[in-house]
Structures are given as structure tokens and as C-alpha cells.
Scaffold this motif. Structure first.
Motif, short mmCIF file in Angstrom:
data_model
loop_
_atom_site.label_atom_id
_atom_site.label_comp_id
_atom_site.label_asym_id
_atom_site.label_seq_id
_atom_site.Cartn_x
_atom_site.Cartn_y
_atom_site.Cartn_z
N ASN A 113 0.82 -1.21 0.00
CA ASN A 113 0.00 0.00 0.00
C ASN A 113 0.85 1.26 0.00
OD1 ASN A 113 -2.44 -1.36 -0.06
ND2 ASN A 113 -2.65 -1.41 2.17
N LEU A 114 1.98 1.24 0.72
CA LEU A 114 2.83 2.43 0.77
C LEU A 114 3.42 2.72 -0.61
CD1 LEU A 114 4.51 1.73 4.19
CD2 LEU A 114 3.21 3.79 3.63
N LYS A 116 2.07 1.84 -3.46
CA LYS A 116 0.95 2.27 -4.30
C LYS A 116 0.54 3.71 -4.01
CE LYS A 116 -0.99 -2.34 -4.97
NZ LYS A 116 -2.12 -3.26 -4.65
N GLU A 117 0.75 4.15 -2.76
CA GLU A 117 0.45 5.54 -2.39
C GLU A 117 1.54 6.50 -2.86
OE1 GLU A 117 0.08 5.48 1.83
OE2 GLU A 117 -1.75 4.28 1.82
N ARG A 119 4.62 6.44 -1.57
CA ARG A 119 5.61 6.62 -0.49
C ARG A 119 6.51 5.39 -0.43
NH1 ARG A 119 2.92 9.51 4.68
NH2 ARG A 119 5.12 10.15 4.89
#
Length: 364
Positions: A113-114, A116-117, A119
Motif C-alpha cells: 500500500n505504501l 501504491k500511495e 511513499r
């Protein structure tokens, strides 16, 4: 000549044997063969030309650990690097052999998720040069993803390309703190990261920058690099209140953002106390894992504390700053060494000694 008439660093079929600087134990570095992985379709093979020594490299050499990363088996060291493309994978169209490139050392998973965000610097599965158990780049050649190799313009040297890595820390910190033409900046610590943060803050438009350190020589370097004022401080925690007064006098106005590029009890306490109400303190350095600081008074003044870890998407901007002349990192490179056993040992001793060494660079 070695056995069979081969010179050191040469294989049986006459091809060059890839050599690297291996960390084998506390204060033990040795140049030994380093077998490269197979070239994938999206990879490139790069001949290293410039590799800088970072404080983390020195930590690993002295203690076999840095923060929570522990070296448990022999590891190739180094991560600030630039070189020349030797070979490209079958799917690579953006780079060709002979291109000069700066390498971003961290390979993220791009699935969490990081990532994909956006970051990706916080990716839990990051594979980063010379961060255990991943091997580094102080070697003749390395294999690396092509999308993390950034082509250098003709007016940017390979040494400057290697300096994109420490400069990226300063650039990312300035982005995190939203530095601009209305932001007056205080920098705690005039080591390599403090100095690149100073350069980055100026390039981002900061109108006034004050830098603080315990060392007179490093403050003189900061002044030469464009700091408006410098303040020499002590290591005594009892002096914080008095030194905050000196910092405010040097700034002449409110401190909008403070970058703590050391990360010690005293530097963070000074940063929190010196920053104006509603300002920001950006913790860049990681000197102490745990700190006792006056957080409640800072919270009562709504001083925001911002964390910084490495960087993301900084290489293109760093290269633009260097190419345009907005940032000049060349004065930071104070010592140069070749790539022999003796010189590798001398280079790390020089970097660890502090004294007048700011950035120690290998020319391979």
C-alpha cells in the motif's frame, strides 16, 4: 601474477573478475570477488566510477550495525554511487552502453500500500544497497534496475552524480517541510547531511538560513556554502536556553522550519525551543534512537514534528539543481581515494576521523 599466470582480478577465460569492498567484521574491510546476479530484462550492468562514503557505512564498519539494521554475514558496502552503463537488459530502451548514470540505491516492492500511495521510501520490503542483507555498490560493477539509473547531462560529473544520494535527503526533507521563499530555516548540524540540507533549502527559495554546530571548521564551510549566519554551540544540555537566544538573534526573525540533521537530545531540544509557534521541526538525523525532549511546551505552541526517512522521486530534481547551477556540491568532496585495499582502509579511516573530512569519494 597469481597461479596459472593470471593477474589479480582476472578469470580463467581472461574476463575481468568483479571485485568489491566486503565488510567482514568490526573494522575489517577486504577487497574480494563479487559475483554479479544475472542481468534481467529490466536491469542494467553499471561500471562504478564514483562512490561516496556515508555515515551509515562508517557505523557498519565500526559496530556492524546502524539503527536496527545488523550485519550478520559478509556484506559489500557503499550506496552513494554513479557510473557508466556497460550492458542493458532486453527490454531497456531508455539507456544504452556508455551512458553516464546516477543510481538510486533502494529497490521497493511496488506492490504494498505504501508503494501504491507513492511513499515507496517506506516500503517494508525495500532492498537498499549496503543495508543488511543486501549488498552495496563499492565494486567494479553492479546490476541494478534501469528505472533507478538516471542519465547525467554532460555538465554534471560522475562525482556529482554520486552526490545525488546525500543531496536527495536534503531535497526530500525540504519537500516534507514545504520550504519556499517565505520560509526562514534553521539547520542543526553542519555535517554532510546538514550541509546538503542547507544547499537544498536555498535552492527551494528559503530567504534566510542559520546553521548551528559544535565545530568551528564545519561552520566555516557552511558559511562558504551560503549560510546567512552560523552559531557555535556546546554539547551541554544546560546551555539550550542561552543558545536559543543566540539563534533568534542570528535569525533576526521567527524560525519557520528547523531541520535537526544530528538527531540528539540536545539538538532536538534546541530545535523544538527555537522554532516559532505554528512552525515545523523536521527530524532528519538519527543520532539517538530514543530522546528526552520538551515535547509538551512545543505542542502547546503547535510546533509540528515531521519525520524524514531517505527520499522518494528526488533524483531528477537533484540532477536539475546540479545541471542548472542552483546547487554546487563539489566543495563538499574533500578527499578522494582509488580502489585498492590500502586506499579503501585509508578512506574509511579518513571519513571516520571527522576532522576536515566532509565527503570522502572513491574514484574507481
Amino acid at each position: 601474477m597469481g597461479k596459472g599466470g593470471m593477474s589479480h582480478g582476472e578469470t580463467k577465460d581472461g574476463e575481468e573478475e568483479n571485485m568489491a569492498a566486503w565488510l567482514l567484521g568490526v573494522n575489517t574491510l577486504k577487497i574480494q570477488p563479487f559475483k554479479l546476479p544475472c542481468l534481467g530484462p529490466h536491469d542494467v550492468r553499471v561500471r562504478m566510477k564514483a562512490v561516496g562514503i556515508c555515515g551509515s557505512d562508517v557505523h557498519y564498519l565500526k559496530t556492524m550495525k546502524c539503527a536496527h539494521f545488523v550485519v550478520k554475514e559478509p556484506m559489500v558496502i557503499g550506496h552513494e554511487c554513479a557510473g557508466i552503463i556497460e550492458e542493458v537488459g532486453s527490454e531497456i530502451k531508455s539507456l544504452v552502453p556508455g551512458d553516464r548514470v546516477a543510481l538510486e540505491p533502494g529497490i521497493s516492492c511496488w506492490r504494498c500500500n505504501l508503494c501504491k500511495e507513492g511513499r515507496y521510501n517506506l516500503c517494508p520490503d525495500m532492498k537498499f544497497f549496503a543495508t543488511p542483507p543486501v549488498h552495496g555498490s563499492l565494486a567494479n560493477q553492479v546490476v541494478h534496475p534501469a528505472d533507478l539509473c538516471f542519465k547525467l547531462p554532460d555538465n554534471v560529473s560522475l562525482e556529482e552524480g554520486a552526490m545525488c544520494e546525500p543531496l536527495s535527503v536534503g531535497v526530500h526533507a525540504c519537500r516534507r517541510a514545504n520550504i519556499g521563499p517565505e520560509t526562514n530555516v534553521l539547520v542543526m548540524g553542519a555535517g554532510p547531511i546538514g550541509l546538503v540540507t542547507l544547499l537544498a533549502a536555498r535552492a527551494f527559495g528559503a530567504p534566510r538560513i542559520v546553521i548551528v554546530d559544535v565545530d568551528e571548521y564545519r561552520l566555516s564551510v557552511a558559511k562558504d556554502l551560503g549560510a546567512d549566519e552560523t552559531v557555535k554551540v556546546s554539547t551541554n544540555l544546560q546551555d539550550v536556553d542561552q543558545e536559543v537566544v543566540l539563534i533568534h538573534q542570528a535569525m533576526g526573525t521567527g524560525v519557520d522550519v528547523t531541520f535537526d540533521c544530528a538527531g540528539f537530545n540536545k539538538t532536538m531540544s534546541t530545535a523544538l525551543s527555537a522554532t516559532r509557534p505554528g512552525g515545523k521541526v523536521c527530524l532528519v538525523g538519527m543520532g539517538h534512537n530514543e530522546m528526552t525532549v520538551p515535547l509538551t511546551p512545543a505542542a502547546a505552541r503547535e510546533v509540528d514534528v515531521i519525520g524524514v526517512f531517505r527520499y522518494k522521486n528526488t533524483w531528477p530534481l537533484c540532477i536539475e539543481f546540479l545541471s542548472s547551477g542552483k546547487i554546487d556540491v563539489k566543495p563538499l568532496i574533500t578527499h578522494r581515494f582509488g580502489f585498492s585495499q590500502k586506499e579503501v582502509e585509508e578512506a574509511f579511516e579518513t571519513s571516520a576521523s571527522g576532522s576536515t573530512a566532509i565527503k570522502v569519494m572513491f574514484n574507481l
